[in-house]
Design a protein around this motif. Sequence first.
Motif, mmCIF file in Angstrom:
data_model
loop_
_atom_site.group_PDB
_atom_site.id
_atom_site.type_symbol
_atom_site.label_atom_id
_atom_site.label_comp_id
_atom_site.label_asym_id
_atom_site.label_seq_id
_atom_site.Cartn_x
_atom_site.Cartn_y
_atom_site.Cartn_z
ATOM 1 N N ASN A 392 -3.121 -11.337 12.132
ATOM 2 C CA ASN A 392 -2.370 -10.142 12.492
ATOM 3 C C ASN A 392 -3.225 -9.241 13.383
ATOM 4 N N ASN A 394 -2.920 -6.104 14.474
ATOM 5 C CA ASN A 394 -3.193 -4.758 13.987
ATOM 6 C C ASN A 394 -4.204 -4.753 12.846
ATOM 7 N N SER A 411 -0.653 1.091 15.245
ATOM 8 C CA SER A 411 -0.362 0.121 14.183
ATOM 9 C C SER A 411 1.048 -0.452 14.264
ATOM 10 N N ASP A 415 1.644 -4.591 15.407
ATOM 11 C CA ASP A 415 1.812 -5.311 14.135
ATOM 12 C C ASP A 415 2.505 -6.655 14.382
#
Length: 497
Positions: A392, A394, A411, A415
């Motif tokens: 991931n 973020n 964020s 994401d």
Amino acid sequence: MNESFARFISQFKSRLFDLFHNESNINELSLERGLPQEMWKGIMDLKPLSVAVPTEFDGRGVKVEECLSILSAASYESLPLSLTFGINIALFLEPMARYGDEELKKVVFKRFIEEQAMGGLMITEPDYGSDALNMRTEYTQVADGYTLKGQKHWQGLTGMADFWIVAARKKLEGGDLARDVEFFVTDNGKAEQKIVVEKYFNNPGLYMIPYGLNNIDVTVPTNQKLILQSTGLKMMLDILHRSRLQFPGMGMGFIQRMLDESLKHCQNRKVGANPLTALDSVQYQLSRIQSSYTLTSGMCAKSTSISGVEFDLSGKGLEANSMKALVTDMMQEAAQICVQLAGSSGYKIEHIGGRGIMDSRPFQIFEGSNEMLYTQIAEIVLKHMRKSKETNFNKFLVQFEQTKLVADRFSKTLDFDLVADTLAQRQMVLIGQIVARLVCLQYVNEMVDKGFRQDLYDNCCKHMEMDVKRITSDLSSRNNAVPIVEYQEGSNWIDFI
């Protein structure tokens, strides 16, 4: 050289202004190849390159903050002048200070301090641009030194520099060339070391700086080989990364000049009863340049703390590539906005913005094209993600040392998962553009803690958040269009009316 730097830089700025605006006309000078000799003498009498000479050789001590300040002061008046200094400082004097033979240093630095000498670096070859490891310039060891043979091109200060650092590969017994690269200093004042210019190029910008094609067939003594501390490849990375970490110095003054000129014009130019600054679109464009000014300030501060000649920068690819690629993109954007805001007057070669478009454009290409550098940034980050077993984007960025202070702002936008094997190169470039913005925004964040203006930082964050959203949208669109080489048949518009 015991003079305080505040006094030194103040006198330098004042003298440059007089030289370019009172004693001569910078607008006219910018249309000529090179500078008149008396102009060069007036500039070099100020000993600007002393900032990159160690104190034991009568210099100011190779302090990064002084080097960046000289580059910035020069680029406020003339980007080509700043690049001239940048070539001398980052591509010759600093490598000499770090890797040069002690006896050679005495000779070379004395010439720079007392005789206004200049130096540059030769890596790029006609058939091997960014593919430097396959260069064909070769060297052979002889009884009292080394012979070097090959061709180099697009070196700034071609035919003008007194000294060159030349990259070459060792010629092996079978005729092949060794994998590693090594570096040698040549002195154009000595016949057996003189590098011959075959031809000069008609570069469309940066008129002050000569570029061309060089033929190398020289012999240098043993002590003119730079001293390896590990491998030649690491030395080359160290030199190039240190140079890229000084690009913010050249960008700083240039972007500030674009900002000052644009603010002045928009405050004075009236549309009806109001100045241009009353228009929302103009405010947006001005704030874009100001955001670049803020980011570049952070880069300069960070570079000061990490790029001294005492450090090995061969492993600083993320920082160096982020600064070089982003600041040069911002330089070009600032010049484009300056011209747009100036209207028709901006479309003159003597206008600082119009001239700035052409002068700043090659900065996005030389010392590694920005697409290549953004790709390398993405590769570095993906390598770290694999090591941390995090997919991931973020989640990785909020714990990554170089982005953790600012990543929370992005964020929601970032994401999503990244899987290296599924990414096309054009997507890697976009990932690099995102990471470079976060890395450099964190440099500003670190300055805010020390008292840098919060309002400038807040405005900068707004622009970076907008940029990241736009780039992420491009990333997710997965455009796979490729050129159709034989496109002519069936595409002539006049056949369809």
